[in-house]
Design a protein around this motif. Structure first.
Motif, PDB file in Angstrom:
ATOM      1  N   ASN A 441       0.990  -0.868  -0.395  1.00 56.61           N
ATOM      2  CA  ASN A 441      -0.426  -0.057   0.021  1.00 56.61           C
ATOM      3  C   ASN A 441       1.060   0.965  -0.387  1.00 56.61           C
ATOM      4  O   ASN A 441       1.483   1.332   0.768  1.00 56.61           O
ATOM      5  N   THR A 442       0.563   2.050  -0.688  1.00 56.81           N
ATOM      6  CA  THR A 442       1.301   3.183  -1.493  1.00 56.81           C
ATOM      7  C   THR A 442       0.686   4.388  -0.632  1.00 56.81           C
ATOM      8  O   THR A 442       0.878   5.606  -1.153  1.00 56.81           O
ATOM      9  N   GLU A 443      -0.927   4.509  -0.768  1.00 59.94           N
ATOM     10  CA  GLU A 443      -1.573   5.813   0.301  1.00 59.94           C
ATOM     11  C   GLU A 443      -0.126   6.556   0.924  1.00 59.94           C
ATOM     12  O   GLU A 443       0.312   6.484   2.064  1.00 59.94           O
ATOM     13  N   THR A 444      -1.009   8.215   0.771  1.00 58.58           N
ATOM     14  CA  THR A 444      -0.752   9.193   1.821  1.00 58.58           C
ATOM     15  C   THR A 444      -1.487   9.748   3.363  1.00 58.58           C
ATOM     16  O   THR A 444      -2.222   9.175   2.807  1.00 58.58           O
ATOM     17  N   LEU A 445       0.129  10.038   3.551  1.00 59.93           N
ATOM     18  CA  LEU A 445      -1.195  10.557   4.953  1.00 59.93           C
ATOM     19  C   LEU A 445      -2.168  10.830   4.845  1.00 59.93           C
ATOM     20  O   LEU A 445      -2.586  11.165   5.542  1.00 59.93           O
ATOM     21  N   ASP A 446      -1.849  12.335   3.413  1.00 63.08           N
ATOM     22  CA  ASP A 446      -3.617  13.631   4.273  1.00 63.08           C
ATOM     23  C   ASP A 446      -4.164  12.749   3.464  1.00 63.08           C
ATOM     24  O   ASP A 446      -5.723  12.272   3.850  1.00 63.08           O
ATOM     25  N   VAL A 447      -4.195  10.872   2.798  1.00 63.05           N
ATOM     26  CA  VAL A 447      -5.207  10.472   2.360  1.00 63.05           C
ATOM     27  C   VAL A 447      -6.181   9.494   3.159  1.00 63.05           C
ATOM     28  O   VAL A 447      -6.997   9.277   3.757  1.00 63.05           O
ATOM     29  N   LEU A 448      -4.868   8.953   4.269  1.00 57.72           N
ATOM     30  CA  LEU A 448      -5.291   8.531   5.589  1.00 57.72           C
ATOM     31  C   LEU A 448      -6.226   8.825   6.590  1.00 57.72           C
ATOM     32  O   LEU A 448      -6.542   8.873   6.821  1.00 57.72           O
ATOM     33  N   LEU A 449      -5.660  10.428   6.495  1.00 54.37           N
ATOM     34  CA  LEU A 449      -5.788  11.312   7.939  1.00 54.37           C
ATOM     35  C   LEU A 449      -7.413  10.604   7.361  1.00 54.37           C
ATOM     36  O   LEU A 449      -8.322  11.080   8.258  1.00 54.37           O
ATOM     37  N   SER A 450      -7.602  11.957   6.616  1.00 58.33           N
ATOM     38  CA  SER A 450      -8.531  12.030   6.073  1.00 58.33           C
ATOM     39  C   SER A 450     -10.232  11.114   5.763  1.00 58.33           C
ATOM     40  O   SER A 450     -11.206  10.965   6.528  1.00 58.33           O
ATOM     41  N   ASP A 451      -9.934   9.824   5.010  1.00 58.10           N
ATOM     42  CA  ASP A 451     -10.022   8.517   5.368  1.00 58.10           C
ATOM     43  C   ASP A 451     -10.951   8.234   6.522  1.00 58.10           C
ATOM     44  O   ASP A 451     -11.466   7.702   7.171  1.00 58.10           O
ATOM     45  N   PHE A 452      -9.427   8.351   7.642  1.00 60.09           N
ATOM     46  CA  PHE A 452     -10.029   7.552   9.343  1.00 60.09           C
ATOM     47  C   PHE A 452     -11.193   8.310   9.288  1.00 60.09           C
ATOM     48  O   PHE A 452     -11.409   7.940  10.323  1.00 60.09           O
ATOM     49  N   PHE A 453     -11.264   9.991   9.415  1.00 60.32           N
ATOM     50  CA  PHE A 453     -12.452  10.820  10.028  1.00 60.32           C
ATOM     51  C   PHE A 453     -13.654   9.989   9.506  1.00 60.32           C
ATOM     52  O   PHE A 453     -14.918  10.185   9.495  1.00 60.32           O
ATOM     53  N   GLU A 454     -13.406   9.543   7.388  1.00 55.80           N
ATOM     54  CA  GLU A 454     -15.009   9.685   7.212  1.00 55.80           C
ATOM     55  C   GLU A 454     -15.130   8.252   7.162  1.00 55.80           C
ATOM     56  O   GLU A 454     -16.140   7.491   7.670  1.00 55.80           O
ATOM     57  N   TYR A 455     -14.118   7.284   7.749  1.00 55.99           N
ATOM     58  CA  TYR A 455     -14.647   5.981   8.104  1.00 55.99           C
ATOM     59  C   TYR A 455     -14.997   5.120   9.102  1.00 55.99           C
ATOM     60  O   TYR A 455     -16.457   5.205   9.531  1.00 55.99           O
ATOM     61  N   PHE A 456     -14.896   6.052  10.626  1.00 57.90           N
ATOM     62  CA  PHE A 456     -15.365   6.548  11.425  1.00 57.90           C
ATOM     63  C   PHE A 456     -16.893   7.542  11.987  1.00 57.90           C
ATOM     64  O   PHE A 456     -17.950   7.190  12.327  1.00 57.90           O
ATOM     65  N   GLY A 457     -16.713   8.523  10.619  1.00 59.16           N
ATOM     66  CA  GLY A 457     -17.740   9.438  11.030  1.00 59.16           C
ATOM     67  C   GLY A 457     -18.738   8.498  10.184  1.00 59.16           C
ATOM     68  O   GLY A 457     -19.434   8.625  10.778  1.00 59.16           O
ATOM     69  N   ASN A 458     -18.491   6.978   9.666  1.00 51.85           N
ATOM     70  CA  ASN A 458     -19.965   6.623   9.338  1.00 51.85           C
ATOM     71  C   ASN A 458     -19.809   5.505  10.151  1.00 51.85           C
ATOM     72  O   ASN A 458     -21.250   4.439   8.949  1.00 51.85           O
TER      73      ASN A 458
END
Length: 582
Positions: A441-458
């Motif tokens: 996996n080569t995803e960047t931290l900006d993507v991971l941080l945003s997706d973390f909040f989106e994932y647990f926000g839903n």
């Protein structure tokens, strides 16, 4: 939930991959500050010239070959050769070192501030400490009587202060606390991308090499006290001090390990006879633990130099002795019979060492939660740092492809030496980091941080629990608002204390933060503009929520409206490129 890579142009993704090796080398070496003296040397001096980053990577690789238990053993041996000296604020460093060198070769030293200035001095041989103790006297007091306990903490005074203190350079004192949030926000706003902000936060907050040495040394001082009763005991640090997720200023958790005494009793060979020690017997192991900690707590309270505010909390689920160690500045918790906690520390250390993005994401989420009053230092219905850490790990296990393996996958890689059954609980997982394959996996931290909040926000918290052993959601076995399964004591919910109100606050702030990152995460609009991670660390929303006011969800928040308007006004000045550094 995998993030759609279409958010970032392909050429930017490729450019971001160029930073991957350098980021991994730098952050992994920094992340293993307590792991070896070689790694420590790499972090104290910035590599210069061609090949420096490759050298840092080579140092990190050699560090990773050592297991967690090997690292702890090396640090403990290092601490046993160390002394702590209370010095005058205006002392000549060269003269001090010259005097101490008369007792033996000095391998390392540093100064820090805590109720006065202290020098941590590491000798090459333990015999040097005995020589120093033989040359040390006890202070003569008029109205008080000193307790005659010889420790490895000394006080040095100047015989001729005016001549020694004049015209000399003040000694450098290493920091023992994190920077203030305001200063952190200023630094974050000068970064080039959200990914850079997350890495910067780790560098500012993580334990330093000197602070880690001081933690192991403090444990060795308590071991000196406990050894008066249990000569073969070991006092080990666990938790944030060693799991790679500790920040400057965190408490020092200590574990009184008496296993060596039990093992010695079972390993003795006596020919045709069985011979055992005559020992006091009590009804249960818990009672034995309580009595042991009571006696150690009494000794610390009455004879431990610099130990104040001693509390013996023996009726807790895990009995402990809590005290403040003034010479080091640490708030300490001493427990016994807590071997599962030590294995949990090792597991988190392994996860934190596998990929630099793990620590960066954990540090950032925990900092965000603290600023927004999601976590608290006061016991109550709040989400704990441990729960947040497992939530991040679970999220990274769910990426496609996964960034870190599940606990069951780590168990499959374990060999015979890794098998551990503690109080009936399976605590088996691989200890050799070299056996774990790096992620693709080569995803960047900006993507991971945003997706973390989106994932647990839903996330459907009302239906499912989180389980890092399996790496997937499971049906909730109980009616708790938040259910996160303990990795080893699988019948326990580590977040059982969290109530519905606090979970709703977390979900609401996660949704708001995900939306805010989408609006402000593409780089700074001006040098003093709050953007990216810095925008998430504004405290007004958390303060209002903690007072019981009901906030509107999503972009209707007045805080976000004001922030976006200021962003639009400053956007005319241009913005820096959006980096995808991993």
């Amino acid at each position: 939930m995998a993030a759609p890579m279409g958010r970032v142009p392909l050429w930017l993704q490729c450019r971001g991959l160029c930073f991957l090796r350098r980021a991994e080398a730098r952050l992994r070496v920094a992340g293993n500050r307590f792991s070896s003296t070689e790694a420590a040397a790499a972090t104290r001096s910035e590599p210069q010239g061609p090949g420096s980053e490759e050298a840092a990577a080579d140092t990190e690789i050699s560090t990773r070959k050592k297991t967690f238990s090997k690292i702890l053993a090396e640090r403990r041996e290092q601490a046993q050769r160390t002394v702590l000296i209370n010095c005058p604020s205006k002392i000549n460093e060269k003269k001090l070192l010259k005097y101490l060198s008369s007792h033996g070769n000095i391998k390392n030293h540093f100064f820090y501030e805590s109720y006065g200035m202290y020098a941590v001095v590491e000798f090459s041989e333990t015999d040097s400490i005995a020589s120093l103790q033989d040359a040390t006297g006890s202070v003569q007091l008029v109205d008080e009587c000193p307790v005659p306990f010889k420790s490895r903490i000394f006080t040095i005074t100047l015989k001729n202060p005016p001549s020694q203190a004049s015209n000399q350079t003040p000694v450098y004192r290493h920091k023992q606390a994190t920077i203030q949030v305001g200063e952190l926000l200023t630094n974050l706003c000068n970064a080039d991308s959200v990914s850079d902000q997350l890495y910067m936060l780790v560098e500012k907050y993580q334990l330093t090499e000197e602070n880690t040495k001081l933690r192991f040394f403090t444990c060795s001082l308590i071991q000196d006290i406990a050894s008066a009763y249990f000569p073969d005991c070991i006092v080990k640090p666990f938790g944030s001090s060693v799991n790679s997720f500790g920040k400057l200023g965190c408490d020092l958790d200590m574990f009184l390990d008496l296993d060596a005494i039990r093992k010695n009793a079972t390993q003795r060979k006596t020919g045709p006879f069985n011979i055992d020690y005559l020992m006091k017997r009590v009804p249960s192991e818990r009672i034995a633990t309580q009595r042991t900690l009571y006696v150690i707590g009494e000794f610390i309270d009455n004879f431990g130099p610099g130990c104040v505010g001693v509390q013996k909390i023996l009726n807790a689920r895990c009995p402990l002795v809590r005290f403040s160690h003034q010479p080091s500045g640490f708030q300490c918790d001493l427990t016994a019979n807590n071997r599962i906690a030590l294995k949990s520390s090792e597991l988190l250390y392994i996860y934190g060492s596998l990929d630099p993005r793990v620590r960066a994401l954990v540090f950032s989420v925990r900092c965000w939660a603290r600023v927004q009053a999601i976590t608290s230092s006061i016991p109550g219905p709040w989400i704990t740092n441990f729960s947040l850490t497992l939530m991040v790990l679970f999220f990274l296990q769910r990426r496609k492809p996964p960034i870190i393996p599940t606990l069951d996958q780590l168990k499959e890689l374990a060999d015979a030496e890794d098998k551990h059954l503690i109080e009936g609980h399976d605590c088996t997982f691989v200890s050799d980091l070299n056996k774990i394959k790096p992620t693709e996996n080569t995803e960047t931290l900006d993507v991971l941080l945003s997706d973390f909040f989106e994932y647990f926000g839903n996330f459907p918290f009302n239906k499912f629990s989180l389980n890092i052993r399996k790496g997937k959601e499971q049906n909730k076995p109980e009616a708790s608002a938040l259910h996160i399964q303990n990795p080893f004591e699988q019948n326990l919910n580590i977040s059982k204390n969290v109530n519905a109100t606090q979970l709703e606050r977390f979900v609401s702030l996660a949704r708001e933060s995900a939306w805010l990152l989408q609006q402000t995460g593409k780089g700074p609009f001006s040098s003093n503009q709050r953007w990216g991670l810095a925008a998430l660390l504004l405290t007004s929303a958390g303060n209002n929520a903690s007072k019981g006011t009901r906030r509107k969800r999503g972009p209707a928040s007045e805080r976000i409206k004001g922030l976006l308007e200021s962003l639009k006004l400053s956007a005319e000045n241009g913005k820096r490129p959006f980096s995808t550094r991993a």
